[in-house]
Design a protein around this motif. Structure first.
Motif, PDB file in Angstrom:
ATOM      1  N   GLN A 161      15.669  32.455  59.420  1.00 50.45           N
ATOM      2  CA  GLN A 161      15.277  34.107  58.561  1.00 50.45           C
ATOM      3  C   GLN A 161      15.266  33.773  57.109  1.00 50.45           C
ATOM      4  N   ASN A 162      16.689  33.250  56.735  1.00 47.05           N
ATOM      5  CA  ASN A 162      17.104  33.614  55.188  1.00 47.05           C
ATOM      6  C   ASN A 162      18.190  32.791  55.830  1.00 47.05           C
ATOM      7  N   LYS A 163      19.265  32.578  54.187  1.00 47.87           N
ATOM      8  CA  LYS A 163      20.144  31.628  53.229  1.00 47.87           C
ATOM      9  C   LYS A 163      21.265  32.074  54.304  1.00 47.87           C
ATOM     10  N   ALA A 164      21.186  33.352  54.617  1.00 49.62           N
ATOM     11  CA  ALA A 164      22.837  33.432  55.594  1.00 49.62           C
ATOM     12  C   ALA A 164      22.910  33.091  56.840  1.00 49.62           C
ATOM     13  N   MET A 165      21.214  32.583  57.317  1.00 53.62           N
ATOM     14  CA  MET A 165      21.681  32.201  58.581  1.00 53.62           C
ATOM     15  C   MET A 165      21.306  30.863  58.732  1.00 53.62           C
ATOM     16  N   ALA A 166      20.789  30.635  57.582  1.00 57.74           N
ATOM     17  CA  ALA A 166      20.569  29.003  57.617  1.00 57.74           C
ATOM     18  C   ALA A 166      21.769  28.419  56.972  1.00 57.74           C
ATOM     19  N   GLU A 167      23.180  29.210  56.214  1.00 54.80           N
ATOM     20  CA  GLU A 167      24.438  28.867  56.113  1.00 54.80           C
ATOM     21  C   GLU A 167      25.342  28.734  57.661  1.00 54.80           C
TER      22      GLU A 167
END
Length: 303
Positions: A161-167
């Motif tokens: 959903q967002n960059k933090a979740m991707a990391e």
């Protein structure tokens, strides 16, 4: 420069399509592999000591024929690559032209008078068309198997959903791939109801993986090549059991061309021996009939 249409106009006279691999190293690998098999079918005995056997075998099986002639008292009687010229009443060649850097110039000889031809086939052809066809099919199949194996690697595509979740997902996958027994993730990667806040995309590897079938096809192509040149093979291909008529049919397939080649070689060598007082003999390196019997017995034991 030639356009595609001009190239296709010329090339289409020799091959039905442009899907070929003859300019690749993979094709040359299989060509060399199959050519060595071809040379192993027959064994020549009593070749003169001053003859290079590898030259004799490669020229004879690669070009289909070679000339046997006496060059001079120093060189003696030797086999030589040659070109054929002149035609008699039955369109048979009458002369040979030999060009070798070791000689001062071209040498012309008359067949039946001061030279003889050792040929593999009645039409002076070679089996390189057979070698090239099966090398083509094997190289295409090997490339297909390699490509399918690479494409069948298990990979995941994750939707975040967002960059933090991707990391966070990257870290999680690294830990899983490294073999950690327990992987802890941040609760922010979950929805309010506790379900994962990401989705995945996976491949159906079982339905896409065909490399095993390709490898079975490659075995089929090699067995067909063996049959064409006289090397025995059971040729069962998942059949539960071969019946006697099928075995006999395969015996005929295996011996049909190689028996003709052997008879042609023996007839040629008889003329060479008579002209130059030699005693060169040729026969099967391994009897195809015995090999077929052994191959069939091995197939029966595996049932």
């Amino acid at each position: 420069m030639y356009t595609y249409n001009e190239l296709n106009k010329i090339y289409s006279q020799f091959a039905p399509s442009t899907i070929h691999t003859k300019d690749t190293r993979l094709f040359r690998y299989y060509q060399r592999y199959l050519f060595q098999k071809l040379m192993s079918v027959f064994e020549f005995r009593n070749l003169p000591e001053n003859w290079a056997e590898n030259y004799f075998y490669v020229v004879l099986f690669g070009y289909g024929f070679l000339a046997i002639t006496k060059i001079d008292d120093l060189v003696g009687v030797v086999p030589q690559n040659c070109s054929l010229s002149g035609m008699d009443l039955f369109y048979q060649p009458k002369e040979v032209l030999i060009a070798n850097p070791a000689f001062p110039g071209p040498i012309r000889r008359t067949i039946g008078l001061d030279c003889e031809i050792v040929k593999m086939m009645p039409d002076y052809g070679s089996a390189m068309d057979i070698v090239n066809f099966y090398a083509d099919m094997l190289s295409i199949s090997a490339e297909t198997a390699a490509t399918n194996t690479m494409n069948s690697k298990l990979s995941y595509i994750l939707f975040a959903q967002n960059k933090a979740m991707a990391e966070g997902m990257k870290k999680m996958m690294d830990q899983v791939a490294s073999g950690e027994l327990a992987v802890v993730i941040d609760k922010n990667m979950l929805n309010d109801d506790g379900s994962p806040a990401w989705d995945t995309f996976t491949q159906d590897l079982r339905s896409n993986y065909i490399a095993g079938d390709i490898l079975e096809d490659m075995k089929y192509w090699e067995d067909r090549f063996n049959t064409d040149i006289g090397i025995p093979s059971a040729n069962t291909y998942k059949k539960e059991r071969l019946i006697i008529d099928e075995v006999n049919s395969n015996n005929i397939d295996t011996r049909s061309k190689s028996d003709l080649w052997l008879a042609t070689l023996k007839e040629s060598l008889q003329k060479v021996n008579s002209m130059f007082s030699l005693n060169i003999q040729v026969d099967y390196r391994n009897n195809p009939s015995e090999g077929l019997k052994i191959a069939q017995e091995a197939g029966d034991e595996n049932e």
